[in-house]
Design a protein around this motif. Structure first.
Motif, short mmCIF file in Angstrom:
data_model
loop_
_atom_site.label_atom_id
_atom_site.label_comp_id
_atom_site.label_asym_id
_atom_site.label_seq_id
_atom_site.Cartn_x
_atom_site.Cartn_y
_atom_site.Cartn_z
N ILE A 96 0.83 -1.21 0.00
CA ILE A 96 0.00 0.00 0.00
C ILE A 96 0.87 1.26 0.00
O ILE A 96 0.66 2.19 -0.78
CB ILE A 96 -0.94 0.01 1.23
CG1 ILE A 96 -1.89 -1.18 1.17
CG2 ILE A 96 -1.73 1.32 1.28
CD1 ILE A 96 -2.82 -1.18 -0.01
N LEU A 97 1.89 1.29 0.88
CA LEU A 97 2.77 2.46 0.96
C LEU A 97 3.51 2.65 -0.36
O LEU A 97 3.69 3.79 -0.82
CB LEU A 97 3.77 2.28 2.11
CG LEU A 97 4.72 3.44 2.36
CD1 LEU A 97 3.95 4.72 2.66
CD2 LEU A 97 5.67 3.12 3.52
N GLY A 98 3.92 1.55 -0.99
CA GLY A 98 4.61 1.66 -2.27
C GLY A 98 3.71 2.24 -3.36
O GLY A 98 4.17 3.03 -4.20
N LYS A 99 2.44 1.87 -3.34
CA LYS A 99 1.51 2.42 -4.33
C LYS A 99 1.26 3.91 -4.11
O LYS A 99 1.12 4.67 -5.06
CB LYS A 99 0.18 1.65 -4.27
CG LYS A 99 0.28 0.24 -4.82
CD LYS A 99 -1.06 -0.47 -4.79
CE LYS A 99 -0.94 -1.87 -5.40
NZ LYS A 99 -2.23 -2.59 -5.41
N ILE A 100 1.22 4.31 -2.84
CA ILE A 100 1.07 5.75 -2.55
C ILE A 100 2.27 6.53 -3.08
O ILE A 100 2.13 7.58 -3.72
CB ILE A 100 0.89 5.97 -1.04
CG1 ILE A 100 -0.44 5.37 -0.57
CG2 ILE A 100 0.97 7.46 -0.69
CD1 ILE A 100 -0.63 5.39 0.93
N ILE A 101 3.46 6.00 -2.81
CA ILE A 101 4.69 6.65 -3.31
C ILE A 101 4.70 6.66 -4.83
O ILE A 101 5.08 7.65 -5.48
CB ILE A 101 5.93 5.95 -2.75
CG1 ILE A 101 6.01 6.15 -1.24
CG2 ILE A 101 7.20 6.45 -3.43
CD1 ILE A 101 7.08 5.32 -0.57
N GLY A 102 4.25 5.55 -5.45
CA GLY A 102 4.17 5.50 -6.91
C GLY A 102 3.21 6.52 -7.47
O GLY A 102 3.48 7.14 -8.51
N SER A 103 2.09 6.74 -6.80
CA SER A 103 1.12 7.75 -7.24
C SER A 103 1.72 9.15 -7.19
O SER A 103 1.60 9.94 -8.14
CB SER A 103 -0.14 7.69 -6.36
OG SER A 103 -0.72 6.41 -6.39
N ILE A 104 2.40 9.44 -6.09
CA ILE A 104 3.03 10.76 -5.94
C ILE A 104 4.13 10.93 -6.99
O ILE A 104 4.28 12.01 -7.58
CB ILE A 104 3.60 10.93 -4.52
CG1 ILE A 104 2.48 10.86 -3.48
CG2 ILE A 104 4.35 12.25 -4.40
CD1 ILE A 104 2.96 10.83 -2.06
N ALA A 105 4.88 9.87 -7.26
CA ALA A 105 5.95 9.94 -8.27
C ALA A 105 5.37 10.22 -9.65
O ALA A 105 5.92 11.03 -10.42
CB ALA A 105 6.73 8.63 -8.28
N ALA A 106 4.26 9.57 -9.98
CA ALA A 106 3.64 9.78 -11.29
C ALA A 106 3.16 11.22 -11.45
O ALA A 106 3.38 11.86 -12.49
CB ALA A 106 2.48 8.81 -11.48
N LEU A 107 2.52 11.76 -10.42
CA LEU A 107 2.01 13.15 -10.48
C LEU A 107 3.16 14.14 -10.52
O LEU A 107 3.11 15.14 -11.23
CB LEU A 107 1.11 13.42 -9.27
CG LEU A 107 -0.17 12.59 -9.20
CD1 LEU A 107 -0.91 12.87 -7.91
CD2 LEU A 107 -1.06 12.88 -10.39
N THR A 108 4.21 13.87 -9.74
CA THR A 108 5.38 14.76 -9.75
C THR A 108 6.05 14.73 -11.12
O THR A 108 6.56 15.75 -11.60
CB THR A 108 6.38 14.33 -8.67
OG1 THR A 108 5.72 14.28 -7.41
CG2 THR A 108 7.54 15.31 -8.59
N GLY A 109 6.06 13.57 -11.77
CA GLY A 109 6.65 13.45 -13.10
C GLY A 109 5.95 14.33 -14.11
O GLY A 109 6.58 14.95 -14.98
N VAL A 110 4.62 14.41 -14.01
CA VAL A 110 3.86 15.26 -14.93
C VAL A 110 4.29 16.71 -14.78
O VAL A 110 4.50 17.43 -15.77
CB VAL A 110 2.34 15.12 -14.65
CG1 VAL A 110 1.55 16.14 -15.45
CG2 VAL A 110 1.87 13.72 -15.00
N LEU A 111 4.43 17.18 -13.53
CA LEU A 111 4.84 18.56 -13.29
C LEU A 111 6.28 18.80 -13.73
O LEU A 111 6.61 19.85 -14.29
CB LEU A 111 4.68 18.90 -11.80
CG LEU A 111 3.26 18.80 -11.24
CD1 LEU A 111 3.28 19.01 -9.73
CD2 LEU A 111 2.35 19.81 -11.90
N THR A 112 7.15 17.81 -13.49
CA THR A 112 8.56 17.97 -13.86
C THR A 112 8.75 18.01 -15.37
O THR A 112 9.56 18.79 -15.89
CB THR A 112 9.39 16.82 -13.26
OG1 THR A 112 9.15 16.73 -11.86
CG2 THR A 112 10.88 17.05 -13.49
N LEU A 113 7.99 17.19 -16.09
CA LEU A 113 8.10 17.16 -17.55
C LEU A 113 7.65 18.47 -18.18
O LEU A 113 8.02 18.77 -19.32
CB LEU A 113 7.26 16.01 -18.11
CG LEU A 113 7.79 14.59 -17.86
CD1 LEU A 113 6.77 13.57 -18.31
CD2 LEU A 113 9.12 14.37 -18.57
N ALA A 114 6.87 19.24 -17.44
CA ALA A 114 6.39 20.52 -17.99
C ALA A 114 7.44 21.61 -17.94
O ALA A 114 7.27 22.65 -18.59
CB ALA A 114 5.15 20.98 -17.21
#
Length: 807
Positions: A741-759
């Motif tokens: 569960i904790l890994g999926k939460i971190i994965g979700s945050i990583a995916a959203l952060t990636g969207v902002l970083t790619l911009a």
């Protein structure tokens, strides 16, 4: 009788309030007067009298909230002329800011022109529009969009706007305070400068470099020690393993960090501010894990497996804050932190909207899949991970000081310039600072002088002249107005005879590529060089360019096709070179052409040194080397031995890939891309730094989060790098994914952060691409027109010769 003139916006001069004996009805302006028998009236140019409420007209005395009790008899109206642009207001409005230049009558009086009854300022006109609004609407500073920051701040300083207002404006605009606060003690001051300001001395710069190197080394150790086959044990045979290389290196790094903490704490100007600074808290937090770990190992039960493992795993996570130490010496990371800090409201709004959508869609997918026997959605919280990953792919679609002259009204000649009806006024001394230009040379500009009107008249482009006028006022800096096309702007610069070096500097900043044609002195070499380098100069040169492109494309196709198993062939047959191989024959023909190009260009080039410095020529040379190395390898006695031949030829085939860069010589599109990435290098480096920091954070976080999962796919932090990159770049191969569960939460945050970083790099690359594309396509069109003219003339001459020969 009190009389005031209400002029229209096109008038050049404003008349001050006067009390004439009779009304001048021949003037087409509107006149207001106080009649003793009929009360308040106004009379137009046709002589008709009309009733008018005087209170409706004196609302110009408004202070931004409500009209004040002002009348035409008690208020002084002030006329301000800013380089030919006129503004009028009540003196009471200006006097609300008595510390400013315009708000203090004693300060502004030295700019008063008695003959014209106005205050004249030879300053930046677009900026004054904002400053004028500042006086009218409660002291709020707003920079006009097209006005650069440096000019705006310089004007605020000239008009002596209140310091607190400027500081407030800077804070809203995102300026970072660069005020250097130093200790009073001389010894502490030297130490503080060494530790905090690398730009102050060479020793301070060296200390900063050492700090960065040790920080990076510490981060590398943090990642490497999680690799199973490189890891070591803190305890051996129930005793601490102080001989462990990782422990020794970590001790050295922590010793340096501890030294930094104490030396900064000793020399800082204020202890309270020291502990309030985020960077200092990072420094302190970075050393705590080591000392806690050390005390734990030295305790009697420090090497007990469970307690030691749990405490050390937790402390390793805390050590991750050391990555933030890099922000002290990285301007890029500081920019990122300020960006996210300033965008916090927008990011929170984005997260709230995303949370609502995730909740809606996870609920919907759960109930939609509830009746499916093989459904993988077991609950709404379980569906959160699916919703985040699904929506994250959708989000990525949306990412796409002083006065310039020491001149007085009594000693300087004022010049009026009329550009197609738009008036500008300045001092002659300002123009004369650029004596080689049209306006800067009195002998050149005199032919445009209109004696009857006492002005210089130019029937030229008005928006462009706004920039040229600023060029004279602010030290020769050329800035093209956004709506003005390049060709018109350059044509106007040429008309006003702006200095060549200034135009070249402007072109360089705008991304123009030098079009200067450097030719050899020898006539024969000059003809050959024009044939090989400039396709637009003749029909023969154009044909040679087409042939070169076709052969380059053919070579690239051969490079790809010969790797297809059912189309491949062998370099050797029965232990001998296979020179009859069709691929070898075609490759030989292509290489012969490339070799001819290399030698003919080398023979005819204007400068041998510049030839070898040119990237395109290095590509040409590199493109032919693999063939000759392969040929010499095949002709050697053991050239057809399986192992040696296969290894060398496979390596040489990779080198042949550089031939694709030969297309840039004849492709405007590829040249635009290269120039775009070259100009965007700083933004791309900033993006890579941000991506690296995020990857390191999330790979470390996912490793420790998945450490207790029995079926975890993340075996170490370096192993998690691949997962972090694929997740943040929204690729998602699915070969590695979190289980807990904790890994999926971190994965979700990583995916959203990636969207902002790619911009981050998108607007930078887009802006540079549009700029280079506009310049390059314009030149390509001109070259095409020249070619069509040449081709048409060639066809005409051929037809004429054929006609003469026939008859």
């Amino acid at each position: 009788m009190a009389v005031v003139s209400i002029m229209n916006n096109q008038s050049r001069y404003r008349r001050p309030i006067s009390r004439p004996d009779r009304l001048n009805e021949s003037d087409g302006d509107l006149w207001l007067f106080q009649s003793p028998d009929s009360g308040r009236k106004f009379r137009d140019s046709d002589g008709s009298d009309n009733e008018l409420a005087l209170e409706d007209l004196v609302t110009c005395c408004v202070d931004g909230s409500s009209p004040h009790s002002c009348s035409l008899q008690t208020c002084e109206r002030v006329t301000i002329n800013v380089s030919g642009q006129y503004y009028e207001t009540w003196a009471s409005i200006l006097n609300k800011h008595p510390t400013t230049l315009l708000g203090n009558p004693r300060k502004r009086i030295r700019f008063f022109d008695k003959d014209r009854g106005e205050y004249f300022f030879d300053r930046h006109r677009p900026t004054f529009e904002s400053i004028f609004n500042y006086y009218q609407y409660g002291g709020k500073l707003r920079r006009p969009e097209p006005v650069p920051d440096d000019i705006f701040l310089r004007e605020l300083d000239f008009y002596q706007i209140e310091k607190e207002k400027i500081e407030l404006y800077k804070k809203e605009e995102g300026y970072v305070s660069e005020k250097m606060v130093l200790p009073e003690n001389p010894c502490k001051r030297k130490i503080w400068l060494l530790m905090e300001y690398p730009e102050t001395s060479f020793a301070a710069y060296v200390i900063a470099i050492v700090s960065v190197v040790i920080t990076v080394l510490s981060i590398i150790l943090f990642c490497v020690e999680t690799v199973p086959w490189l890891s070591s044990h803190d305890c051996v045979n129930g005793k601490p393993n102080f001989a462990d290389p990782y422990f020794i290196l970590e001790t050295l790094c922590t010793a340096w960090f501890t030294y930094e903490v104490f030396i900064r704490l000793f020399s800082c100007p204020s202890k309270i501010k020291y502990f309030k600074d985020f960077q200092n808290l990072v420094d302190i937090t970075a050393v705590i894990p080591y000392y806690v770990t050390l005390s734990n190992l030295l305790s009697p039960d420090g090497c007990d497996g469970d307690s030691a493992g749990t405490s050390l795993a937790f402390l390793r996570v805390i050590r991750l804050v050391r990555i933030f130490k890099l922000t002290k010496h990285s301007a890029g990371l500081q920019v990122l932190i300020l960006t996210f800090k300033a965008s916090i409201e927008g990011l929170l709004l984005f997260l709230v909207a995303l949370f609502v959508c995730i909740l809606l869609f996870s609920s919907a997918i759960y109930f939609a899949e509830l009746s499916q026997p093989d459904s993988q959605i077991t609950s709404i919280p379980d569906a959160f991970w699916w919703a985040v990953i699904t929506m994250e792919d959708l989000v990525t679609c949306c990412v796409d000081g002083s006065s310039p002259h020491s001149c007085s009204l009594q000693t300087c000649e004022r010049v009026t310039i009329n550009v197609s009806g738009q008036y500008y006024e300045t001092w002659a001394s300002i123009l004369n600072k650029h004596p080689t230009t049209l306006l800067g040379n009195p002998r050149k500009r005199i032919r445009f002088f209109d004696k009857d009107r006492g002005e210089y008249f130019f029937d030229r482009h008005r928006p462009t002249f706004e920039s040229i006028f600023n060029y004279y006022q602010y030290g020769g800096k050329l800035r093209r107005p956004e709506p003005v096309p390049d060709d018109i702007f350059l044509r106007e610069l040429d008309f006003y005879q702006i200095e060549k070096e200034k135009i070249e500097l402007y072109k360089k900043e705008e991304g123009y590529v030098s079009e200067k044609m450097v030719l050899p002195e020898n006539p024969c070499k000059r003809k050959i060089w024009l044939l090989m380098e400039y396709p637009e100069t003749s029909f023969a040169a154009y044909v040679i360019a087409i042939v070169s492109v076709v052969i380059t494309v053919l070579s690239i196709i051969l490079f790809c096709v010969e790797t297809v198993p059912w189309l491949s062939s062998h370099d050797c047959v029965n232990g001998k070179p296979n020179f009859a191989d069709p691929y070898f024959i075609l490759e030989t023909l292509c290489t012969a052409w490339f070799t001819y190009e290399v030698f003919i260009r080398l023979f005819s080039c204007p400068s041998k040194i510049k030839y070898f410095k040119d990237f395109q020529n290095l590509v040409d040379i590199t493109a032919v080397i693999p063939y000759y190395v392969t040929l010499s390898n095949l002709l050697s006695p053991d050239g057809c031995d399986g192992d040696s031949a296969g290894t060398s030829l496979a390596f040489l085939r990779v080198i042949r890939l550089v031939r694709i860069f030969k297309l840039t010589k004849h492709s405007a599109g590829l040249q635009v891309l290269i120039l775009t990435f070259k100009a965007s290098i700083e933004g791309l480096l900033l993006f890579l730094v941000a991506l690296f920091v995020c990857i390191l954070l999330f790979s470390s976080a996912i490793y420790f989060a998945e450490l207790s999962q029995p079926d975890s796919q993340i075996t170490s932090i370096p192993d998690a790098f691949w997962w972090a990159v694929i997740t943040m770049t929204t690729v998602g191969y699915g070969d590695k994914y979190p289980v807990g569960i904790l890994g999926k939460i971190i994965g979700s945050i990583a995916a959203l952060t990636g969207v902002l970083t790619l911009a981050i790099p998108v607007p930078i690359i887009t802006e540079n691409f549009n700029k280079f594309y506009a310049h390059k396509t314009g030149r390509v069109k001109q070259a095409l027109i020249r070619y069509l003219v040449i081709k048409k003339s060639v066809v005409v001459w051929v037809g004429l010769v054929a006609y003469i020969a026939a008859y």
